[in-house]
Design an enzyme around this catalytic site. Structure first.
Site, short mmCIF file in Angstrom:
data_model
loop_
_atom_site.label_atom_id
_atom_site.label_comp_id
_atom_site.label_asym_id
_atom_site.label_seq_id
_atom_site.Cartn_x
_atom_site.Cartn_y
_atom_site.Cartn_z
CB VAL A 80 70.03 11.48 -17.21
CG1 VAL A 80 68.77 12.28 -17.08
CG2 VAL A 80 69.69 10.07 -17.61
NE ARG B 283 61.26 6.48 -20.84
CZ ARG B 283 60.25 6.22 -21.69
NH1 ARG B 283 59.73 5.03 -21.74
NH2 ARG B 283 59.81 7.16 -22.51
N GLY C 171 69.29 -4.00 -16.45
CA GLY C 171 70.62 -3.47 -16.17
C GLY C 171 70.54 -1.96 -16.19
CB CYS D 222 68.18 3.89 -13.04
SG CYS D 222 68.81 5.51 -13.48
CE LYS E 9 72.17 5.16 -9.43
NZ LYS E 9 71.09 5.76 -8.67
CE LYS F 37 67.40 2.45 -22.22
NZ LYS F 37 66.25 3.13 -21.62
N1 NAD Z 1 71.14 7.51 -16.19
C1 NAD Z 1 69.81 7.59 -16.04
O1 NAD Z 1 69.02 7.08 -16.84
C2 NAD Z 1 69.24 8.36 -14.85
C3 NAD Z 1 67.87 8.71 -14.82
C4 NAD Z 1 67.36 9.40 -13.73
C5 NAD Z 1 68.20 9.70 -12.65
N2 NAD Z 1 69.51 9.34 -12.71
C6 NAD Z 1 70.37 9.67 -11.56
O2 NAD Z 1 71.24 10.72 -11.94
C7 NAD Z 1 72.48 10.62 -11.25
C8 NAD Z 1 73.60 10.64 -12.25
O3 NAD Z 1 73.42 9.55 -13.13
P1 NAD Z 1 74.20 9.45 -14.51
O4 NAD Z 1 73.79 8.17 -15.15
O5 NAD Z 1 74.03 10.71 -15.27
O6 NAD Z 1 75.71 9.32 -13.93
P2 NAD Z 1 77.10 9.41 -14.72
O7 NAD Z 1 78.03 8.54 -13.96
O8 NAD Z 1 76.89 9.17 -16.18
O9 NAD Z 1 77.55 10.94 -14.53
C9 NAD Z 1 78.01 11.51 -13.36
C10 NAD Z 1 78.98 12.63 -13.75
O10 NAD Z 1 79.30 13.38 -12.59
C11 NAD Z 1 80.66 13.79 -12.68
N3 NAD Z 1 81.14 14.17 -11.36
C12 NAD Z 1 81.42 13.40 -10.29
N4 NAD Z 1 81.82 14.16 -9.25
C13 NAD Z 1 81.80 15.45 -9.66
C14 NAD Z 1 82.09 16.70 -9.04
N5 NAD Z 1 82.49 16.77 -7.77
N6 NAD Z 1 81.95 17.83 -9.76
C15 NAD Z 1 81.53 17.78 -11.05
N7 NAD Z 1 81.23 16.63 -11.69
C16 NAD Z 1 81.37 15.48 -11.00
C17 NAD Z 1 81.35 12.56 -13.27
O11 NAD Z 1 82.58 12.89 -13.86
C18 NAD Z 1 80.30 12.10 -14.31
O12 NAD Z 1 80.54 12.69 -15.57
C19 NAD Z 1 72.39 9.33 -10.44
O13 NAD Z 1 72.00 9.63 -9.12
C20 NAD Z 1 71.31 8.56 -11.15
O14 NAD Z 1 70.64 7.66 -10.30
C21 NAD Z 1 70.06 8.71 -13.78
#
Ligand code: NAD
Length: 437
Positions: A11, A157, A264, A267, A270, A328
């Site tokens: 995201v 989303r 699934g 979000c 978890k 999805k």
């Molecule tokens: N995916 C969604 O739809 C969504 C929506 C709203 C909120 N969120 C929240 O956003 C957060 C991230 O979700 P995501 O799906 O984008 O995760 P993701 O796993 O796709 O991305 C996380 C990224 O962080 C990087 N990372 C880890 N440690 C690091 C560091 N020390 N320095 C720099 N980069 C680092 C990883 O390499 C990875 O690329 C979560 O808390 C999630 O709940 C996600």
């Protein structure tokens, strides 16, 4: 403004790109060197509709940059968004190691007043944790540097992330000084979003709101899924029930009333787990959330039972085609995808699996290198004993059924999304099981 996003995941790549589109200077930082190198060459490591052109446009305009150098990014930024993953730990609580690591990086390299914003979905109390880590670190450096920590949960989303950003209905912000510099700067950052309400709230509410939102949606999904299973037993039609429910003005018109193969993605699973643990930690029964998670697992398993039912309860060496693997449609994200549960169960019974997904196959190959991956849905159903539809890509809603009949070994269809017209398939002599029957 000069903005750094630390953690360039599903995201946050979108969020960073959209902030650049609003004419901010944005650096997306990640520890994954491959990902950053790909982005510099305009290879987008995830599938998110509408994102690719925006990345190229803003990178060309020098407003969007990609880096693994966290120190330089912190050096030049007014605002740092912490956007790393918070996956579930073994006890269901969010694993905060990545957030803590970023807080450590910040105290090491911060050199002027900076606003640090938690964008990751984090449990209540994270504000204190980040503030304490950074303050202690700065003291350890014998320095005095001002900083503010703010909370700004994210509601985008996957699949519609770009449009969700542009048309956000709300931005939630919290910082300890409601009228202070940090809140003013964040309000300014989001001010070009014309139809967006900016809510400045208290700390615990800001940290709670995201968990509540995702848990409420997940409860709705599990409730309709549980009702779909009751409908199956009682020979009722869950789609009709849902349609009539929507006519009741007291029921929110956008409520999730479509039976799914279980939720699934990164979000819902978890966040519901973390929220359930938060209830437990506070000695409040978490029954509704635990039931939501239990129903979700049962719903995924129920698809496997339907496959078994169509294949006379014997799956040994039968060929099953799994169509669409991501959690999805319109994404390549396979985290907690219901397909994983179904495929694991099929493998335990020695079934032969052929599968196809337009975007998620590479991610799936990392997890299951030995499955038979096919180039399109027709190849995937060739010589198959059963076709299983797990997601609902629009472009596959009207397949060439005559062709499918000519290719399949046996005419069995499990439609876990109810995307096909049951009467059409039954008229063509398919054995068809949807979500309600
Ligand atoms: N995916 C969604 O739809 C969504 C929506 C709203 C909120 N969120 C929240 O956003 C957060 C991230 O979700 P995501 O799906 O984008 O995760 P993701 O796993 O796709 O991305 C996380 C990224 O962080 C990087 N990372 C880890 N440690 C690091 C560091 N020390 N320095 C720099 N980069 C680092 C990883 O390499 C990875 O690329 C979560 O808390 C999630 O709940 C996600």
């Amino acid at each position: 403004m000069k903005v750094t996003i630390i953690g360039t995941g599903y995201v946050w790549l979108t969020h960073g790109t959209c902030l650049a589109e609003l004419e901010n200077d944005v650096i997306c930082v990640d520890i994954d060197i491959n990902k950053i190198e790909q982005l510099k060459q305009w290879i987008i490591p995830i599938f998110e509709p509408k994102l690719s052109n925006l990345v190229i446009k803003n990178h060309r305009a020098w407003r969007l940059n990609f880096s693994t150098d966290v120190k330089s990014a912190i050096d030049v930024s007014d605002i740092i968004f912490i956007a790393v993953g918070t996956p579930p730990g073994p006890d269901g609580h969010a694993d905060m190691q990545y957030v803590k690591q970023v807080a450590q990086d910040i105290w090491k390299y911060i050199n002027k007043y900076t606003i640090i914003v938690t964008k990751s979905t984090v449990p209540v109390g994270t504000w204190d944790m980040i503030t304490n880590i950074i303050s202690a670190g700065i003291r350890y450096r014998w320095m005095q540097i001002d900083f503010d920590v703010a909370s700004n949960p994210e509601f985008l989303r996957e699949w519609t992330a770009v449009d969700d950003f542009k048309n956000s209905d709300r931005v939630v912000i919290w910082c300890n000084d409601e009228n202070g510099k940090a809140v003013q700067m964040l309000k300014r950052l989001y001010s070009p979003l014309k139809n967006t309400e900016i809510l400045v709230t208290d700390m615990y509410s800001a940290e709670l709101i995201k968990y509540w939102a995702n848990s409420l949606l997940a409860v709705q999904v599990s409730f309709i899924n549980a009702i779909s299973r009751l409908c199956e037993k009682l020979w009722a039609d869950v789609n009709k029930v849902a349609k009539w429910l929507r006519l009741d003005w007291r029921i929110w018109h956008k409520a999730f009333l479509t039976a799914w193969p279980g939720f699934g993605g990164s979000c819902f699973p978890k966040d519901v787990m973390e929220f359930a643990q938060t209830f437990e930690d506070n000695w409040i029964p978490n029954g509704i959330l635990q039931a939501t998670l239990d129903i979700n697992e049962q719903q995924k398993y129920a698809i496997f039972i339907k496959i078994k039912r169509l294949l006379d309860w014997n799956l040994e060496w039968k060929t099953v085609s799994i169509l669409w693997l991501a959690f999805k449609s319109n994404t390549d994200d396979i985290r907690y995808s219901p397909s994983i549960v179904v495929i694991n169960e099929l493998l335990k019974k020695n079934a032969k699996i052929k599968c196809y997904d337009p975007k998620a196959m590479n991610n799936f190959k990392n997890m299951y290198p030995d499955l038979d991956y096919c180039d399109d849905m027709y190849i995937a159903v060739t010589d198959s004993d059963c076709m299983v539809v797990m997601t609902d890509w629009d472009e596959f809603k009207q397949p060439d059924w005559e062709k499918i009949i000519s290719l399949m070994k046996r005419k069995n269809v499990v439609d876990a999304r109810n995307i096909y017209d049951k009467s059409v398939l039954i008229n063509m002599w398919f054995n068809y099981i949807g979500v309600w029957i």
